[in-house]
Design a protein around this motif. Structure first.
Motif, short mmCIF file in Angstrom:
data_model
loop_
_atom_site.label_atom_id
_atom_site.label_comp_id
_atom_site.label_asym_id
_atom_site.label_seq_id
_atom_site.Cartn_x
_atom_site.Cartn_y
_atom_site.Cartn_z
N MET A 188 1.01 -0.98 -0.41
CA MET A 188 0.18 0.41 -0.06
C MET A 188 0.82 1.68 0.01
SD MET A 188 -3.44 -0.45 0.00
CE MET A 188 -4.40 -2.06 0.62
N THR A 189 0.77 2.03 -0.74
CA THR A 189 1.53 3.38 -1.30
C THR A 189 0.92 5.04 -0.72
OG1 THR A 189 1.68 3.23 -3.43
CG2 THR A 189 3.21 2.27 -2.55
N GLY A 190 0.78 5.31 0.12
CA GLY A 190 -0.43 6.43 -0.57
C GLY A 190 -1.79 6.48 0.13
N GLY A 191 -1.83 5.69 0.39
CA GLY A 191 -4.11 5.70 1.63
C GLY A 191 -4.86 5.43 0.12
N ALA A 192 -5.93 5.36 1.13
CA ALA A 192 -6.79 5.89 -0.16
C ALA A 192 -7.41 5.11 -0.48
CB ALA A 192 -7.66 7.19 0.43
N PRO A 193 -7.04 3.46 -1.15
CA PRO A 193 -6.74 2.67 -2.78
C PRO A 193 -8.43 2.64 -2.92
CG PRO A 193 -7.00 1.18 -0.78
CD PRO A 193 -6.47 2.94 0.02
N ALA A 194 -8.51 2.92 -4.08
CA ALA A 194 -9.65 2.59 -4.74
C ALA A 194 -9.74 1.92 -6.19
CB ALA A 194 -10.56 4.16 -5.67
N GLY A 195 -10.90 1.02 -5.57
CA GLY A 195 -10.49 0.29 -6.93
C GLY A 195 -11.01 -1.30 -6.73
N SER A 247 -5.48 -10.99 -9.71
CA SER A 247 -5.46 -9.71 -10.26
C SER A 247 -5.96 -8.03 -9.96
CB SER A 247 -5.60 -9.29 -11.48
OG SER A 247 -7.12 -9.88 -11.56
N ALA A 248 -4.61 -7.06 -9.69
CA ALA A 248 -5.22 -5.88 -8.55
C ALA A 248 -5.67 -4.93 -9.76
CB ALA A 248 -4.08 -5.51 -8.26
N ALA A 249 -6.80 -4.12 -9.32
CA ALA A 249 -6.85 -3.16 -10.40
C ALA A 249 -7.26 -2.22 -9.18
CB ALA A 249 -8.93 -2.87 -11.16
N LEU A 250 -6.35 -1.76 -8.43
CA LEU A 250 -6.96 -0.89 -6.81
C LEU A 250 -5.11 0.62 -7.21
CD1 LEU A 250 -6.26 -3.33 -3.79
CD2 LEU A 250 -8.69 -1.71 -5.01
N ASN A 287 -2.66 3.50 -5.83
CA ASN A 287 -2.18 3.15 -4.39
C ASN A 287 -1.85 1.92 -4.28
OD1 ASN A 287 -2.42 5.92 -4.50
ND2 ASN A 287 -4.40 6.59 -3.03
N LEU A 288 -1.67 1.31 -5.54
CA LEU A 288 -1.05 -0.97 -4.51
C LEU A 288 -0.04 -0.61 -5.95
CD1 LEU A 288 -1.41 -2.59 -2.59
CD2 LEU A 288 -3.03 -4.05 -5.01
N SER A 289 1.60 -1.35 -5.39
CA SER A 289 1.95 -1.96 -5.86
C SER A 289 2.82 -2.96 -6.25
CB SER A 289 3.92 -0.37 -5.73
OG SER A 289 4.16 -0.83 -4.49
N LEU A 290 3.56 -3.70 -6.83
CA LEU A 290 3.63 -4.88 -6.52
C LEU A 290 5.45 -5.20 -7.07
CD1 LEU A 290 3.40 -8.20 -6.94
CD2 LEU A 290 2.96 -7.99 -8.99
N PRO A 291 5.85 -4.61 -5.78
CA PRO A 291 7.91 -4.43 -6.06
C PRO A 291 7.87 -6.45 -5.86
CG PRO A 291 6.56 -4.14 -3.67
CD PRO A 291 5.65 -4.87 -4.56
N ALA A 292 7.59 -7.35 -5.75
CA ALA A 292 7.94 -9.04 -5.80
C ALA A 292 7.27 -9.56 -5.65
CB ALA A 292 8.65 -8.67 -4.07
N ILE A 293 7.99 -10.47 -6.75
CA ILE A 293 7.32 -12.26 -6.42
C ILE A 293 8.53 -13.50 -5.97
CG2 ILE A 293 6.33 -13.89 -7.56
CD1 ILE A 293 5.24 -11.78 -9.98
N LEU A 294 8.27 -13.78 -5.39
CA LEU A 294 9.21 -14.88 -4.88
C LEU A 294 8.58 -16.03 -4.98
CD1 LEU A 294 9.38 -13.72 -0.88
CD2 LEU A 294 10.62 -13.22 -2.89
N SER A 295 9.65 -17.24 -5.73
CA SER A 295 8.87 -17.37 -6.53
C SER A 295 8.99 -19.37 -5.63
CB SER A 295 9.96 -18.36 -7.50
OG SER A 295 9.52 -17.37 -9.19
N GLY A 296 8.54 -19.75 -6.20
CA GLY A 296 8.04 -21.17 -4.96
C GLY A 296 8.51 -22.41 -5.85
N ASP A 297 8.85 -23.31 -4.96
CA ASP A 297 9.49 -24.62 -5.61
C ASP A 297 8.78 -26.26 -5.45
OD1 ASP A 297 10.63 -25.09 -2.77
OD2 ASP A 297 12.49 -23.86 -3.80
N GLY A 298 9.40 -27.33 -5.36
CA GLY A 298 8.53 -28.25 -4.84
C GLY A 298 7.24 -28.77 -6.25
N ASP A 299 6.38 -29.68 -5.44
CA ASP A 299 5.16 -29.88 -5.54
C ASP A 299 4.06 -29.27 -5.10
OD1 ASP A 299 6.56 -31.14 -8.01
OD2 ASP A 299 7.06 -32.82 -5.66
N ALA A 300 2.93 -29.16 -5.64
CA ALA A 300 1.55 -28.68 -5.34
C ALA A 300 0.96 -29.83 -4.76
CB ALA A 300 1.11 -28.41 -6.44
N GLY A 301 0.20 -29.76 -3.74
CA GLY A 301 -0.16 -30.90 -3.10
C GLY A 301 -1.38 -31.17 -3.28
#
Length: 653
Positions: A70-77, A155-158, A160-174
Motif C-alpha cells: 500500500m502506498t499513499g493511502g485511501a486505495p480505490a478499485g 489481479s489488482a485494479a487498485l 495506491n497499490l504496488s507489486l514490488p516482488a514475486i518470490l517464486s515457489g518450488d517443489g510439488d503442489a499438494g
C-alpha cells in the motif's frame, strides 16, 4: 462477484497447480454422516466426504508469494482473487471490512493492508489463496507449495497499490484424493463457529481431514461410509491409468488440509488394518489376471455395500464384477475363485451395482452388435450371469447409470436407464429420427427381479428423443407416496429430452401403479436447445443432466437437479449452468399450494453452477435454521476446477 453464487459455503477440494485442484463428477455423489435425517444436527460429529477427481500429490517445497504494498493511502478499485468462479472473489475498496469489502479508509497504509489481508482470508476457503500483512505489505500465497513464478491467480485494479516482488515457489503442489468437512451448519443459531469461519464473520466449514491415498491415483466414483462404527471408515475406488484399487481408510480428525494432505500409513495386511486406530489405510488391488480397465479413461462404477453381510460389490472398466468380503468388520479381501470376479460383459465398463435378495444388478457400456448395453443379474454366491436383451444403441455409454431396485410394499422391480436405444420408433413421448447414426429414444426399462436370459423389458417408459452417442440418462427419484405405498403406487421424476428434440431438457413425471411404469407426462422445459450443428457438438458431445434428488421436509416435497449447459433463465439463474429446485407442493412457484403437473410449472429456486454438478445429497429433515441443507460439487469450470458447496434445501441460499 455476486455473493448469491456463494450460497451457504463453497470450499476448495484441494491445492493443485495454480489452486485448480479438485472438482465433482457427473453422477458421482459425496457421502454424509449422520445417516439419520431426524437426528439432532451436530457441529462436531456430522461430516461430508468428497472424492476430488484429481491425482493425489504430496506437498513439498515452498509456495509462491506475491508481495503487494500500500502506498499513499485511501486505495480505490478492486482486487480479483482466483482465476475463475467458483474459485474467485472480487474484493472492493470501501468504508467497511465485511463480506467482499475491505476498509480503504483506515487512515494509514498499514491499517488498509491489514484490512485487505483480512478480506482475502475471509474467502480463502473458496479461492484457495491466503494472505498475511506486515506493515504496508500484503503477502498472498496459494494454499499449497510447489507453485512457480506467476502461478498465483491474483489481479489488482487498485490505486495506491504496488507489486514490488514475486518470490517464486518450488517443489510439488499438494492434492488430496479424498477430503471431508465438518462444522457444516453456519446459521448464527447453530454455534458451528470457530477459526474455520472466522468465528462467524463468514460462512465456511472446517476441513476435518484430507488424505493423499496414492501419488497419481484419482478417486472418481462415489465413496461409502461404514455403518456399525458410525462412519469411522471410508471405502472408495482409486485409479492409476488402467489399474484399480479398493481403498479402506480409517480417518483421524485434524489430519491434512486441502493444500497439504496427509498420506495415511499403509497397512501391510488386513489384520494390521483392522487393528489400527486412525490415519491408516488398506490398499486392495483388483484381481488382475485381466486388465481392470479397457483404456486409461475413468471407470464409472461406485462401490455398493451389503452392510448385513459386510460385502462390497463394484464393477471395473473391463466387464467384471468384483466381490470383497469383511470390508468394515472382518478380514478385508477380494473373493477370487468360485465364479468371482464375475465376467459380465468382456471389454465393457460396468455401472455401479446394487445387491438385492441374493442377486447383484449391474449395467454395461454398449459396444458393437450384441455386445453390452444390457442389464445383468449376477448370482451373489456363484457369480452366474443372466443378461437382458440389448437395450442401448451400439457404441454408446449404454447403461452407465446404476440400476435401481424399486421396492414398495410387496412389489420389487429393477429399473434401468438408457439415453439412446438406437431405434427409429415414433411414440407419444419420443419421435425418433430415422437417419442412420442419428436416431434413438431415452427410456426407463422395468424388469422383474428374476428376469431370464435375453429378456426384453417387462415395461418401458419413454422420456424424449435420444439421438446422441455420448450421453447418459441419469436416474430419476421417487416421491414419498411411492415409499409409503403398500402396493407400489406413486411417481418417478426424471430429466429427459423433449419428444422431438434430444437437446431440450424437460422434466418428466412417470406414474407408477403396482410398481408398473405408466405413461410419462412432460412437465417444465428447463433449458434451451444448445445443439450447434456447425460446431459439431450435437451427436458426439455429452449432454449429461444430473440425477434427480427428491426429499420431503415438513410440508414440502422438493426435487433437485442441475443442467450443465443451456439451462433456462428461471428462478434467478441466468448463467446457462444451473441447479434447480422444484417444490411438488407448489409447482407453479406462486405460493398458492399444490398445482397440476405441466409445462407451466416453474422452479422455486435456482443456483448458478460451473460445469454442472455432481450428484446432490441432502442432510436433515429438521426445521432448525441453517441445518437443512443440500451438498454437491461443481463439475468443473473452463480450467477444470470446482468447489464443494452447501446450500439450503428451502431456497438454495
Amino acid at each position: 462477484m455476486n455473493d448469491t453464487f456463494v450460497r451457504d459455503w463453497s470450499h476448495v477440494l484441494g491445492g493443485g497447480n495454480r489452486a485448480r485442484g479438485g472438482r465433482g463428477g457427473h453422477g458421482v455423489y459425496p457421502v454424509k454422516y449422520t445417516f439419520d435425517v431426524f437426528a439432532p444436527p451436530s457441529c462436531s460429529d456430522d461430516f461430508v466426504v468428497y472424492p476430488t477427481f484429481a491425482p493425489g500429490a504430496t506437498a513439498s517445497g515452498n509456495p509462491e508469494i506475491r508481495i503487494y504494498t500500500m502506498t499513499g493511502g485511501a486505495p480505490a478499485g478492486t482486487m480479483t482473487i482466483g482465476a475463475r468462479p467458483p474459485r474467485q472473489v472480487v474484493l472492493t475498496a470501501a468504508a467497511d471490512d465485511t463480506g467482499f469489502n475491505f476498509d480503504a479508509t483506515g487512515g494509514s497504509d498499514d491499517a488498509e493492508a491489514a484490512s485487505l489481508a483480512a478480506a482475502v482470508n475471509r474467502w480463502s476457503h473458496q479461492t484457495g489463496i491466503r494472505a498475511t500483512s506486515s506493515g504496508a505489505d500484503i503477502n498472498l500465497e496459494i494454499n499449497t507449495s510447489g507453485q512457480g513464478s506467476g502461478s498465483a491467480p491474483v489481479s489488482a485494479a487498485l490505486s495506491n497499490l504496488s507489486l514490488p516482488a514475486i518470490l517464486s515457489g518450488d517443489g510439488d503442489a499438494g492434492q488430496p484424493t479424498i477430503i471431508a468437512f465438518n462444522q457444516l451448519y453456519q446459521d448464527s443459531t447453530t454455534g458451528c463457529n470457530g477459526p474455520w469461519n472466522q468465528n462467524g464473520a463468514t460462512k465456511a466449514p472446517n476441513t476435518m481431514w484430507a488424505y493423499n491415498t496414492g501419488i497419481g491415483y484419482t478417486a472418481e466414483t462415489s465413496p461409502v461410509l461404514s455403518f456399525h462404527d458410525d462412519g469411522r471408515q471410508v471405502a472408495f475406488v482409486q485409479r492409476f491409468d488402467s489399474s484399480l484399487q479398493l481403498i479402506l481408510l480409517k480417518w483421524q480428525a485434524g489430519s491434512g488440509t486441502p493444500g497439504e494432505p496427509m498420506s495415511p500409513t499403509i497397512a501391510s495386511s488386513p489384520s494390521e488394518y483392522r487393528s489400527c486406530s486412525g490415519d491408516c489405510m488398506l490398499r486392495i488391488p483388483f484381481e488382475a489376471s485381466l486388465p481392470n480397465n479397457n483404456d486409461a479413461t475413468p471407470t464409472v462404477s461406485s462401490p455398493f455395500v451389503d452392510y448385513a453381510a459386510d460385502v462390497l460389490w463394484v464393477g471395473d472398466g473391463n466387464g467384471r464384477l468384483h466381490k470383497f468380503t469383511g470390508v468394515f468388520q472382518g478380514n478385508p479381501q477380494e473373493v477370487v475363485g468360485g465364479g468371482f470376479p464375475a465376467t459380465v460383459e468382456p471389454g465393457m465398463k460396468l455401472s455401479s451395482p446394487v445387491a438385492f435378495a441374493g442377486d447383484v444388478y449391474v449395467g454395461s457400456q454398449s459396444g458393437g452388435p450384441g455386445i453390452g448395453g444390457k442389464l445383468h443379474r449376477v448370482d451373489a454366491q456363484t457369480g452366474a450371469v443372466t443378461s437382458s436383451a440389448k437395450l442401448a444403441a451400439d457404441n454408446t455409454p449404454g447403461l452407465r447409470e446404476s440400476p435401481i431396485v424399486a421396492v414398495s410394499g410387496n412389489t420389487a422391480n429393477v429399473l434401468a436407464f438408457v439415453f439412446n436405444d438406437g431405434t427409429t420408433r415414433s411414440t407419444l413421448n419420443c419421435r425418433a429420427r430415422s437417419s442412420t447414426g442419428n436416431r434413438g429414444c431415452r427410456l426407463i426399462a422395468r424388469f422383474v427381479t428374476n428376469f431370464v436370459q435375453g429378456r426384453e423389458p417387462n415395461g418401458v417408459a419413454y422420456v424424449g428423443r435420444g439421438n446422441n452417442d455420448a450421453s447418459t440418462l441419469y436416474a430419476g427419484a421417487f416421491n414419498e407416496a411411492f415409499y409409503a405405498s403398500a402396493n407400489g403406487d406413486g411417481a418417478l421424476y426424471i430429466v429427459g429430452g423433449a419428444r422431438n428434440n434430444a437437446y431440450l431438457p424437460t422434466l418428466w413425471r412417470i406414474p407408477l401403479n403396482g410398481g408398473v411404469l405408466g405413461t410419462p407426462v412432460p412437465g417444465a422445459v428447463v433449458g434451451t436447445d444448445g445443439c450447434a450443428v456447425a460446431a459439431n457438438n450435437c451427436e458426439a458431445t455429452a449432454w449429461d443432466w444430473s440425477p434427480v434428488t427428491l426429499f420431503q421436509q415438513g410440508g414440502h416435497e422438493r426435487l433437485y437437479f442441475s443442467i450443465g449447459r443451456s439451462a433456462a433463465n428461471l428462478a434467478g439463474c441466468s448463467t446457462g449452468d444451473c441447479l434447480f429446485m422444484f417444490d411438488l407442493r407448489d409447482l407453479d412457484a406462486d405460493g398458492g399450494g399444490a398445482d397440476a403437473w405441466g409445462s407451466a410449472n416453474r422452479p422455486l429456486s435456482g443456483l448458478a453452477t460451473y460445469g454442472g454438478t455432481s450428484g446432490i445429497i441432502v442432510d436433515n429433515a429438521g426445521g432448525a435454521a441453517g441445518t437443512a441443507q443440500v451438498y454437491f460439487a461443481h463439475g468443473g469450470n473452463s480450467d477444470g476446477s470446482g468447489n464443494a458447496v452447501q446450500a439450503s434445501q428451502s431456497a438454495l441460499d
